[in-house]
Design an enzyme around this catalytic site. Structure first.
Site, short mmCIF file in Angstrom:
data_model
loop_
_atom_site.label_atom_id
_atom_site.label_comp_id
_atom_site.label_asym_id
_atom_site.label_seq_id
_atom_site.Cartn_x
_atom_site.Cartn_y
_atom_site.Cartn_z
N SER A 1 -18.37 -5.50 -2.28
CA SER A 1 -18.24 -7.12 -3.83
C SER A 1 -18.09 -5.69 -4.68
O SER A 1 -17.10 -5.43 -5.21
CB SER A 1 -19.78 -7.52 -3.40
OG SER A 1 -19.63 -8.28 -4.34
N ASP B 1 -17.26 -16.67 3.09
CA ASP B 1 -18.24 -16.06 2.19
C ASP B 1 -17.86 -17.36 0.38
O ASP B 1 -16.99 -17.69 0.45
CB ASP B 1 -17.19 -14.28 1.30
CG ASP B 1 -17.88 -14.29 0.75
OD1 ASP B 1 -18.41 -14.40 0.09
OD2 ASP B 1 -17.70 -12.55 0.74
N HIS C 1 -21.27 -13.71 2.86
CA HIS C 1 -21.11 -12.98 2.17
C HIS C 1 -21.85 -11.74 2.34
O HIS C 1 -22.96 -11.61 1.76
CB HIS C 1 -21.62 -13.22 -0.04
CG HIS C 1 -20.79 -12.22 -0.57
ND1 HIS C 1 -20.06 -11.79 -0.68
CD2 HIS C 1 -22.11 -10.79 -1.12
CE1 HIS C 1 -19.78 -11.31 -1.66
NE2 HIS C 1 -21.14 -10.48 -2.25
#
Length: 223
Positions: free
Chosen positions: A117, A171, A202
């Site tokens: 991320s 996600d 995610h």
């Protein structure tokens, strides 16, 4: 520059490779440490995993709450998502950690820079701008920040670095389309991207760790 605090794990004495792994928003260096035993394979060289803690800063989209973050996220508009000053500061902090690995006798070509991320965004942004290529970049559930300036700032060595990119098709935090768009930008600059997509949100899944292990294995054989 004061080095970021880190969590470290060595798989053997005198590591020949280092994996610098950057966590996501609001996590810390402990977040991905448990992944080490899941990744390791027989016959790999001794590795040093380095998991730094991002600085604590206010994050605008989280009502200004202070948490560990590699940069501020000011709004949800994709092209304005990342705070450029914060990204550049984090790149400099990562560069300092890379320099320490070099001082510890691990050359850049045997350093992998990985991130999830926000951490993956920094890994990509740092990796493409390096004068001395790293052994590889790992970008999980992430995107390329400052995409509009990447072409002008990327180096030949940076663009020649192997990349493993992976994303969850479900996600809700960093849409897969944003990861795909980043992939297209990097490939248009001549970067070779090993792209993987998984039926997950995610997060990280077992199949992804297996595929990443395969990719890392190839790096170790080549190095």
């Amino acid at each position: 520059m004061t080095l970021l605090e880190t969590v470290e794990h060595q798989t053997g004495p005198d590591p020949r490779w280092s994996i610098l792994w950057l966590h996501g928003l609001g996590a810390d260096g402990h977040d991905f440490a448990p992944i080490v035993p899941e990744l390791l394979r027989a016959g790999w060289p001794a590795l040093r995993f380095v998991f730094p803690h991002a600085p604590v800063r206010a994050v605008t989209i989280n009502n200004g709450a202070r948490m560990r973050a590699w940069y501020d996220i000011r709004n949800l508009q994709i092209d304005q998502r990342a705070d450029e000053q914060g990204v550049r500061e984090s790149i400099a902090q990562v560069e300092a950690l890379i320099a320490r690995e070099v001082e510890r006798a691990v050359p850049p070509e045997r350093i992998l820079l990985a991130g999830f991320s926000q951490g993956g965004a920094i890994a990509l942004a740092a990796g493409v701008r390096r004068e001395a290529a790293l052994g590889g970049l790992v970008a999980l559930s992430t995107y390329l920040p400052m995409a509009s300036t990447t072409g002008a700032e990327a180096t030949k060595a940076g663009l020649g670095t192997p990349v493993f990119m992976a994303h969850g098709v479900h996600d809700p935090v960093v849409p897969e389309s944003l990861g795909q768009r980043s992939r297209v930008v990097l490939e248009s600059l001549g970067m070779a991207i090993d792209w993987h997509a998984y039926p997950m949100p995610h997060s990280v899944c077992a199949e992804e760790i297996r595929d990443l292990g395969d990719w890392m294995h190839q790096r170790f054989l080549a190095g």
